[in-house]
Write a protein that holds these residues in place. Structure first.
Motif, PDB file in Angstrom:
ATOM      1  N   ALA A  54       1.947   4.455  -5.625  1.00 36.58           N
ATOM      2  CA  ALA A  54       1.147   3.250  -5.823  1.00 36.58           C
ATOM      3  C   ALA A  54       1.286   2.636  -7.223  1.00 36.58           C
ATOM      4  N   ASP A  60       8.730  -2.949   1.398  1.00 36.40           N
ATOM      5  CA  ASP A  60       8.152  -2.661   0.091  1.00 36.40           C
ATOM      6  C   ASP A  60       8.949  -1.514  -0.519  1.00 36.40           C
ATOM      7  N   LYS A 120      -1.902   0.560 -13.767  1.00 32.41           N
ATOM      8  CA  LYS A 120      -0.751   1.085 -13.026  1.00 32.41           C
ATOM      9  C   LYS A 120       0.404   1.382 -13.978  1.00 32.41           C
ATOM     10  N   GLU A 163       0.862  -1.179   0.000  1.00 27.78           N
ATOM     11  CA  GLU A 163       0.000   0.000   0.000  1.00 27.78           C
ATOM     12  C   GLU A 163       0.895   1.226   0.000  1.00 27.78           C
ATOM     13  N   ASN A 164       0.596   2.169  -0.885  1.00 26.34           N
ATOM     14  CA  ASN A 164       1.460   3.329  -1.032  1.00 26.34           C
ATOM     15  C   ASN A 164       0.660   4.593  -1.283  1.00 26.34           C
ATOM     16  N   THR A 165       1.355   5.702  -1.250  1.00 28.21           N
ATOM     17  CA  THR A 165       0.716   6.975  -1.553  1.00 28.21           C
ATOM     18  C   THR A 165       0.299   7.003  -3.018  1.00 28.21           C
ATOM     19  N   ALA A 166      -0.522   7.972  -3.364  1.00 27.56           N
ATOM     20  CA  ALA A 166      -1.052   8.028  -4.727  1.00 27.56           C
ATOM     21  C   ALA A 166       0.071   8.079  -5.753  1.00 27.56           C
ATOM     22  N   SER A 172       8.576   0.134  -3.217  1.00 29.14           N
ATOM     23  CA  SER A 172       7.917   0.984  -4.215  1.00 29.14           C
ATOM     24  C   SER A 172       8.067   2.469  -3.915  1.00 29.14           C
ATOM     25  N   GLU A 174       3.999   0.130  -7.757  1.00 29.68           N
ATOM     26  CA  GLU A 174       3.899  -1.232  -7.226  1.00 29.68           C
ATOM     27  C   GLU A 174       3.924  -2.240  -8.371  1.00 29.68           C
TER      28      GLU A 174
END
Lengths: 619, 158
Positions: free
Chosen positions: A319, A337, A382, A313-316, A339, A322
């Protein structure tokens, strides 16, 4: 960020199982764990075979009626309607399967008949019905093929014998012919033919003159083809209902997923275990509670020997990246993670490699439209976003290097073509920062795990060496750099082999681990690709412009050709260089950056959810 | 009047474009044969396969790039051919060789790696990107050769 996971254990009554599974699937947060014996719920095999059949039927109807346009959005189906399984889909699937079988068998029969007719073609002139072509009391016959050059010789020799030869048409194996001979000479004729490589023919079991048979076969084949065509027309009539078939497929695959995991059971109850994100426990509890009041649901931290799936899970901004991480591997649970750390570098490097502000501008606009209109989902979405972000970075770097559609215009930073050494220095500088960040990430991981000495001996020592070497290069007057580098090297020599017992072997492997410097050095050189790929975009754009300029001077026709050439050329250049920039940027992350700290091997998180291929389900 | 030096420089440009171009043609050919086989089984994989097939094509582009810069520098493009000395000519000739020779060989090997990647994409289409990365590992050396060719061409003062 790796999301913390919990393990859920659910006990409930078998009677409520269907309702619970439906609710869990709609909620889409719980990944069921397959029990060791891998049992599934009854009825799965039926759904499997129906699904396979429906898939074939969809393929079949697509061949006849065409695909829905990839640009048109998937039809939206209300959840309640999605659950109602209509018989229409099943009936349609069966109908199409039988039509497909009929058409195939008709086509096969027609092909066989045509092949037979073709085989008989050389015999068309034979005016003896096939059923009459047989031995009599006093005569024998030989029917078959002879090579053209052998015929004269055979004819010559046959003149001496009580035999007659009838020459017919040309076939694949030679000239078709029939020889009638008196019984007494049969053996002799047979020997003669054998000497000349005679190939006997086997006629199809039919009666009548060859020409008649050929006509019959061709007529029958055409009729069967016509029937197949007619059936194909029927399929086309059904194409209006293809949407129902696609909905049926998605319903079946949702059903298949519900039935896939059985769990442990007693006569009246069952037990399911599954993984979920720690922050989604409430949602899962609510989904179960809505289905039944008789249940027991517990959430627990994963045990020591259990490996939960990895969820990132990441910031906008990070993300979308990923997807880039996932292409390499999911991070192992309990590791890091990458990313969020990788995202800014991927962003920068992509822009440097594409490095043409004009291209960046075009791509930004184009991909913005694609993202808004098509709304690609999942990993594809993505990746498109990654390239979209990269093209924004491309505008920045293009302006820095003064590249606009291959024309140089006021470079803000430097012009790579004219100052290649400065450009290389910039690449290596960024590369060094990237590598050092990777080493720092490893240090962070080691410290987080309480391995502080590992962090000092294996990572900090290298950082000190880098700092020393850097000082030596940029401030050659001071001696600090030299001592720092030597200090770092000493630490590595003394501690590089600390797991070895023997003191000499320990020192030897310490010295050997110093050899890693060559690894860091080649990592650093690898960043020169930032320059080379940027160069490739710029110069090819220049080539296109130069050629278009030459065409332009050739008069009005030349101008038209020049415009077409410019459009095609730049499109091609953009396409090739997006691929190059993406692949090489990712490589820099995977080999040079991830290599320092990343721990691959996480499992995918695949919760029980409504996963559709052809329709969207509104919840 | 074209001097011997100028024609040597042209030979350098030609060898960069020719050798790297042959390499890419062979590489893309090898990958394309594998790709056609896969697409015959499953036409939907065309997109994945095409990406992998295109990858060995870059060496030809790099060769063209160096050839173009040489040709540009000696004034063929704008029609005012410079008269190069023998040493300048030899230098430009040699400068074209790294991308020519490395491009030739790396593109062929990259083509083989990409063909293998295409077979991988046939079995596991979701792993196409890994096939691309394998191909990019080979391409690294073409990139390095391109860089050194460029720096050499850039360093020859005319």
């Amino acid at each position: 960020m790796l999301v913390p996971m919990k393990k859920a254990t659910l006990y409930a009554l078998k009677d409520d199982r269907e309702a619970i599974l439906l609710n869990l699937q709609r909620d889409g947060n719980l990944m069921l764990i397959t029990t060791s014996d891998g049992n599934s719920l009854p009825g799965l095999t039926d759904v499997d075979s129906a699904l396979e059949k429906t898939q074939d039927a969809i393929k079949f109807i697509t061949v006849h009626a065409g695909k829905p346009s990839p640009l048109s959005p998937k039809p939206l189906v209300q959840y309640e309607n999605f659950l109602q399984k209509t018989d229409e889909g099943a009936a349609l699937s069966n109908q199409l399967t039988s039509l497909s079988e009929k058409i195939t068998s008709l086509r096969n029969e027609a092909a066989t008949m045509l092949a037979q007719a073709n085989g008989l073609a050389p015999w068309a002139d034979l005016d003896v019905p096939l059923e009459n072509l047989s031995e009599t009391n006093s005569s024998a016959y030989f029917a078959g093929f002879l090579a053209e050059e052998e015929i004269a010789a055979v004819q010559e020799e046959l003149k001496e014998m009580p035999a007659e030869m009838l020459l017919l048409g040309e076939g694949n194996e030679g000239r078709a012919l029939v020889i009638f001979a008196h019984k007494t000479a049969a053996a002799e004729v047979k020997g003669l033919l054998k000497d000349h490589d005679f190939t006997p023919v086997i006629f199809p079991k039919r009666t009548g003159l060859p020409q008649e048979i050929i006509d019959d076969l061709t007529k029958a084949a055409t009729m069967k083809e016509g029937l197949a065509e007619e059936l194909g027309g029927e399929v086309e009539k059904l194409s209006g209902k293809a949407a129902n078939l696609r909905l049926y497929y998605d319903q079946l695959s949702a059903c298949q997923e519900r039935l896939a995991v059985g769990g442990e059971e007693t006569e009246k109850t069952f037990c399911l275990t599954g993984w979920l994100r720690a922050d989604r426990a409430e949602a899962v509890a609510k989904a179960v509670a809505e289905a039944t009041a008789v249940y027991d649901l517990q959430f627990a931290e994963p045990a020591e020997d259990e490996i939960p799936p990895s969820v990132m899970e990441n910031t906008a901004f990070a993300a979308p990246y990923e997807a880039v991480t996932e292409m390499y591997s999911r991070p192992k649970i309990g590791s890091l993670d990458p990313s969020f750390m990788m995202a800014p570098w991927h962003f920068i490097f992509f822009g440097m490699m594409l490095s043409d502000a004009g291209y960046g501008l075009l791509l930004t606009i184009l991909l913005f439209v694609v993202l808004k209109v098509l709304k690609p989902e999942g990993n594809a979405g993505k990746l498109v976003t990654v390239i979209f972000l990269g093209s924004i970075s491309t505008i920045f770097w293009g302006a820095m290097f003064g590249g606009w559609f291959g024309l140089e215009f006021k470079p803000i930073l430097l012009s790579p073509m004219n100052e290649p050494l400065k450009m290389l220095a910039l690449c290596f500088g960024l590369g060094a920062a990237h590598i050092i960040l990777g080493v720092c990430m490893k240090m962070y991981l080691e410290i987080k795990r309480g391995q502080i000495w590992n962090a000092i001996f294996d990572q900090l020592s290298w950082l000190i060496i880098f700092a020393g070497l850097g000082l030596m290069a940029f401030m050659p007057d001071t001696q600090v750099g030299k001592y720092l580098a030597l200090g770092g090297m000493t630490v590595i020599i003394l501690t590089g082999g600390r797991e070895k017992k023997n003191i000499f072997r320990r020192l030897l492997s310490g010295v050997l681990s110093l050899y890693n410097i060559s690894g860091y050095f080649s990592d650093l050189l690898s960043y020169s690709r930032l320059f080379a790929l940027g160069l490739s975009t710029g110069v090819i754009a220049m080539v296109i412009n130069t050629i278009a300029h030459m065409l332009w001077q050739a008069g009005p026709v030349g101008i038209v050709i020049a415009i077409v050439f410019l459009l095609l050329g730049h499109t091609f250049n953009i396409a090739v260089n997006i691929m190059g920039a993406f692949v090489h940027t990712s490589r820099l992350q995977y080999i040079e950056f991830f290599g320092k700290f990343f721990e691959p091997g996480g499992r995918a998180f695949k919760p029980l959810a409504i996963r559709t291929k052809y329709v969207n389900v509104s919840k | 009047m074209i001097s011997l030096g100028t024609s040597l420089a042209l030979a350098g440009a030609a060898s960069a474009a020719i050798l790297a171009g042959i390499g890419s043609a062979v590489g893309v050919g090898i990958a394309g044969q594998a790709g056609a086989g896969v697409v015959s089984e499953d036409p939907d994989k065309f997109g994945n396969v095409l990406l992998l097939q295109a990858l060995p094509g870059t060496q030809g582009i790099y060769g063209l790039l160096i050839a173009f810069i040489i040709v540009l520098n000696i004034g063929v493009v704008d029609g005012n051919m410079k008269e190069l000395t023998l040493y300048q000519g030899w230098s430009l000739f040699i400068a074209g060789l790294p991308i020519g020779i490395v491009g030739l060989l790396s593109a062929i090997y990259q083509g083989k790696v990409c063909a293998a990647g295409i077979y991988m994409a046939a079995k596991r289409p979701e792993e196409t990107a890994k096939g691309l990365i394998f191909g990019a590992m080979v391409e690294t050396y073409a990139v390095l050769a391109l860089l050194i060719s460029f720096i050499m061409v850039n360093g020859v003062k005319l």
